[in-house]
Design an enzyme around this catalytic site. Structure first.
Site, PDB file in Angstrom:
ATOM      1  N   SER A  10      -2.043   0.636  -4.409  1.00 58.16           N
ATOM      2  CA  SER A  10      -2.594   1.843  -3.775  1.00 58.16           C
ATOM      3  C   SER A  10      -3.878   2.246  -4.478  1.00 58.16           C
ATOM      4  CB  SER A  10      -1.577   2.984  -3.872  1.00 58.16           C
ATOM      5  OG  SER A  10      -2.199   4.206  -3.510  1.00 58.16           O
ATOM      6  N   ALA A  11      -4.853   2.669  -3.673  1.00 60.90           N
ATOM      7  CA  ALA A  11      -6.125   3.147  -4.234  1.00 60.90           C
ATOM      8  C   ALA A  11      -5.975   4.550  -4.811  1.00 60.90           C
ATOM      9  CB  ALA A  11      -7.189   3.164  -3.137  1.00 60.90           C
ATOM     10  N   SER A  12      -4.824   5.163  -4.574  1.00 57.60           N
ATOM     11  CA  SER A  12      -4.676   6.582  -4.932  1.00 57.60           C
ATOM     12  C   SER A  12      -4.286   6.818  -6.389  1.00 57.60           C
ATOM     13  CB  SER A  12      -3.636   7.238  -4.029  1.00 57.60           C
ATOM     14  OG  SER A  12      -3.434   8.566  -4.448  1.00 57.60           O
ATOM     15  N   LYS A  59      -9.428   5.493   5.573  1.00 64.53           N
ATOM     16  CA  LYS A  59      -8.111   5.043   5.104  1.00 64.53           C
ATOM     17  C   LYS A  59      -8.260   3.947   4.047  1.00 64.53           C
ATOM     18  CE  LYS A  59      -5.302   6.089   9.128  1.00 64.53           C
ATOM     19  NZ  LYS A  59      -4.665   5.518  10.321  1.00 64.53           N
ATOM     20  N   GLY A  60      -7.573   4.126   2.929  1.00 62.59           N
ATOM     21  CA  GLY A  60      -7.567   3.114   1.873  1.00 62.59           C
ATOM     22  C   GLY A  60      -8.773   3.145   0.952  1.00 62.59           C
ATOM     23  N   ILE A  61      -9.735   3.999   1.268  1.00 61.41           N
ATOM     24  CA  ILE A  61     -10.997   4.049   0.500  1.00 61.41           C
ATOM     25  C   ILE A  61     -10.854   5.044  -0.662  1.00 61.41           C
ATOM     26  CG2 ILE A  61     -13.490   4.524   0.696  1.00 61.41           C
ATOM     27  CD1 ILE A  61     -12.509   2.066   2.350  1.00 61.41           C
ATOM     28  N   ASP A 109       0.877  -1.159   0.000  1.00 60.76           N
ATOM     29  CA  ASP A 109       0.000   0.000   0.000  1.00 60.76           C
ATOM     30  C   ASP A 109       0.933   1.233   0.000  1.00 60.76           C
ATOM     31  OD1 ASP A 109      -2.343   1.584   0.491  1.00 60.76           O
ATOM     32  OD2 ASP A 109      -1.706   1.731   2.570  1.00 60.76           O
ATOM     33  N   LEU A 110       0.418   2.385  -0.366  1.00 66.23           N
ATOM     34  CA  LEU A 110       1.291   3.580  -0.382  1.00 66.23           C
ATOM     35  C   LEU A 110       1.038   4.497   0.821  1.00 66.23           C
ATOM     36  CD1 LEU A 110       3.313   5.532  -1.775  1.00 66.23           C
ATOM     37  CD2 LEU A 110       1.380   6.456  -3.024  1.00 66.23           C
ATOM     38  N   ASP A 111      -0.170   5.115   0.818  1.00 66.33           N
ATOM     39  CA  ASP A 111      -0.457   6.115   1.852  1.00 66.33           C
ATOM     40  C   ASP A 111      -0.528   5.451   3.229  1.00 66.33           C
ATOM     41  OD1 ASP A 111      -0.812   8.333   0.034  1.00 66.33           O
ATOM     42  OD2 ASP A 111      -2.653   7.363  -0.600  1.00 66.33           O
ATOM     43  N   ARG A 164     -11.458   7.817  -3.710  1.00 63.11           N
ATOM     44  CA  ARG A 164     -11.883   9.211  -3.538  1.00 63.11           C
ATOM     45  C   ARG A 164     -13.409   9.359  -3.443  1.00 63.11           C
ATOM     46  NH1 ARG A 164      -9.177  13.000  -7.823  1.00 63.11           N
ATOM     47  NH2 ARG A 164      -7.420  11.714  -7.195  1.00 63.11           N
ATOM     48  N   THR A 193       1.542  10.176   3.932  1.00 59.07           N
ATOM     49  CA  THR A 193       0.533  10.981   3.239  1.00 59.07           C
ATOM     50  C   THR A 193      -0.880  10.799   3.773  1.00 59.07           C
ATOM     51  OG1 THR A 193       0.768   9.232   1.628  1.00 59.07           O
ATOM     52  CG2 THR A 193       1.607  11.384   0.989  1.00 59.07           C
ATOM     53  N   LYS A 224     -10.950  -1.243  -2.102  1.00 49.80           N
ATOM     54  CA  LYS A 224     -10.735  -1.968  -0.844  1.00 49.80           C
ATOM     55  C   LYS A 224     -12.010  -1.788  -0.017  1.00 49.80           C
ATOM     56  CE  LYS A 224      -5.894  -0.612  -1.116  1.00 49.80           C
ATOM     57  NZ  LYS A 224      -4.789   0.206  -0.599  1.00 49.80           N
ATOM     58  N   GLU A 231      -0.349  -3.137   4.732  1.00 47.40           N
ATOM     59  CA  GLU A 231      -1.432  -2.141   4.793  1.00 47.40           C
ATOM     60  C   GLU A 231      -1.494  -1.413   6.123  1.00 47.40           C
ATOM     61  OE1 GLU A 231      -3.962  -0.535   3.670  1.00 47.40           O
ATOM     62  OE2 GLU A 231      -4.111  -1.244   1.610  1.00 47.40           O
ATOM     63  N   ASP A 232      -2.003  -0.172   6.079  1.00 47.67           N
ATOM     64  CA  ASP A 232      -2.252   0.576   7.325  1.00 47.67           C
ATOM     65  C   ASP A 232      -3.751   0.721   7.578  1.00 47.67           C
ATOM     66  OD1 ASP A 232      -2.651   2.373   5.145  1.00 47.67           O
ATOM     67  OD2 ASP A 232      -2.648   4.023   6.581  1.00 47.67           O
ATOM     68  N   ASN A 241      -3.138   9.491  -7.271  1.00 46.32           N
ATOM     69  CA  ASN A 241      -1.950  10.332  -7.166  1.00 46.32           C
ATOM     70  C   ASN A 241      -0.683   9.520  -6.909  1.00 46.32           C
ATOM     71  OD1 ASN A 241      -3.169  13.071  -7.279  1.00 46.32           O
ATOM     72  ND2 ASN A 241      -4.253  12.365  -5.453  1.00 46.32           N
TER      73      ASN A 241
HETATM   74  P1  B16 Z   1      -6.723   9.691  -4.339  1.00 50.65           P
HETATM   75  P2  B16 Z   1      -3.708   3.912  -0.266  1.00 50.65           P
HETATM   76  C1  B16 Z   1      -5.672   5.670  -0.523  1.00 50.65           C
HETATM   77  O1  B16 Z   1      -4.355   5.313  -0.751  1.00 50.65           O
HETATM   78  C2  B16 Z   1      -5.749   6.568   0.702  1.00 50.65           C
HETATM   79  O2  B16 Z   1      -5.501   5.813   1.877  1.00 50.65           O
HETATM   80  C3  B16 Z   1      -7.148   7.166   0.820  1.00 50.65           C
HETATM   81  O3  B16 Z   1      -7.185   8.053   1.911  1.00 50.65           O
HETATM   82  C4  B16 Z   1      -7.484   7.912  -0.480  1.00 50.65           C
HETATM   83  O4  B16 Z   1      -8.813   8.429  -0.432  1.00 50.65           O
HETATM   84  C5  B16 Z   1      -7.363   6.937  -1.655  1.00 50.65           C
HETATM   85  O5  B16 Z   1      -6.051   6.405  -1.686  1.00 50.65           O
HETATM   86  C6  B16 Z   1      -7.648   7.618  -2.978  1.00 50.65           C
HETATM   87  O6  B16 Z   1      -6.658   8.583  -3.195  1.00 50.65           O
HETATM   88  O7  B16 Z   1      -7.806  10.647  -3.982  1.00 50.65           O
HETATM   89  O8  B16 Z   1      -5.331  10.283  -4.273  1.00 50.65           O
HETATM   90  O9  B16 Z   1      -6.982   8.968  -5.635  1.00 50.65           O
HETATM   91  O10 B16 Z   1      -3.757   3.924   1.216  1.00 50.65           O
HETATM   92  O11 B16 Z   1      -4.548   2.835  -0.920  1.00 50.65           O
HETATM   93  O12 B16 Z   1      -2.307   3.990  -0.829  1.00 50.65           O
HETATM   94 MG    MG Z   2      -3.004   3.202   3.176  1.00 54.46          MG
END
Ligand code: B16
Ligand code: MG
Length: 229
Positions: A120-122, A49-51, A13-15, A53, A21, A151, A175-176, A124
């Site tokens: 990572s779900a992000s 967390k992990g959810i 996982d990233l964030d 956007r 972050t 997730k 994962e966190d 970014n």
């Molecule tokens: P974005 P992870 C997740 O990253 C974050 O934990 C979560 O807070 C965020 O809403 C999600 O990515 C989407 O991110 O808005 O940047 O696309 O923990 O899966 O690395």
């Molecule tokens: Mg995370």
């Protein structure tokens, strides 16, 4: 229980695991939640967390009982506003935001020929990895825009093994987030939860912080579980 010797890859996982972050995500969501009159709580912050956007936004609106007050177009605008706030907070981001022990751990994994991927779900995450100077380690990434389910669905961690050409049983997911640990478990991988062990009680192995993330500690944790079983 999976044996340490079976493991060939690590799905990160990233964030909140690689970088600090998750606090910025929380800050940016809090700004928006309070603007919409939704009370911010630690529990809400943990559940986000992990959810993804849009799912995060819906969770916040739900917590305030205002999910039906807005159109899809308005929700898109809120999500865009949150992301702009988030990116502002990342403006000066560099490698100092990498969490303790992560660089040593990644280098150790490479040295021991383990494969690495990112789940990572992000959206970014490519930008964040680049700013941290870690993009060269994560050539194999799951693209979150191609996922049908976020997730805690197993899809993202199952794909994290797939991009490495490994079976889930040959991978450890890190994962966190509670939703993330559930995703790892249901994908059939071994899960490491970083952070509050009560919240992450479903993880196979718990570490209080990334500083404990070493091959030696993972081996020890797995061997002690085998001896108990
Ligand atoms: P974005 P992870 C997740 O990253 C974050 O934990 C979560 O807070 C965020 O809403 C999600 O990515 C989407 O991110 O808005 O940047 O696309 O923990 O899966 O690395
Ligand atoms: Mg995370």
């Amino acid at each position: 229980m999976v044996k340490f010797e079976q493991i060939k890859g690590f799905v990160f996982d990233l964030d909140g695991v690689i970088a600090d972050t998750s606090v910025y995500h929380a800050k940016a969501w809090r700004q928006l939640a309070e603007k919409l009159g939704v009370t911010w709580t630690d529990d809400l912050a943990d559940r986000l967390k992990g959810i993804s956007r849009m799912d995060s936004l819906n969770m916040i609106l739900n917590a305030g009982g205002i999910e039906s007050n807005y159109t899809e177009t308005e929700k898109e605008l809120f999500a865009t506003e949150k992301n702009a706030n988030y990116l502002k907070l990342l403006k000066n981001m560099d490698s100092t935001e990498i969490l303790p022990g992560i660089v040593d751990f990644i280098r150790d994994l490479e040295e021991h020929n383990y494969k690495l991927s990112l789940a990572s779900a992000s959206k970014n995450s490519p930008f964040v990895l680049k700013r941290l100077g870690l993009d060269m380690y994560f050539k194999n990434k799951v693209d979150p825009t191609t996922l049908k389910h976020g997730k805690p669905d197993p899809e993202i961690f199952a794909r994290g093994a797939e991009v490495l050409n490994l079976k889930p049983s040959e991978c450890i997911g890190i994962e966190d987030a509670k939703a993330g640990v559930q995703s790892i478990n249901s994908a059939g991988e071994l899960s490491i939860g970083i952070g509050n062990a009560e919240i992450l009680s479903e993880a196979d192995i718990n570490f209080a912080s990334t500083g404990e993330l070493t091959l030696e500690n993972i081996k020890k944790a797995l061997n002690s579980q085998i001896n108990v079983d």
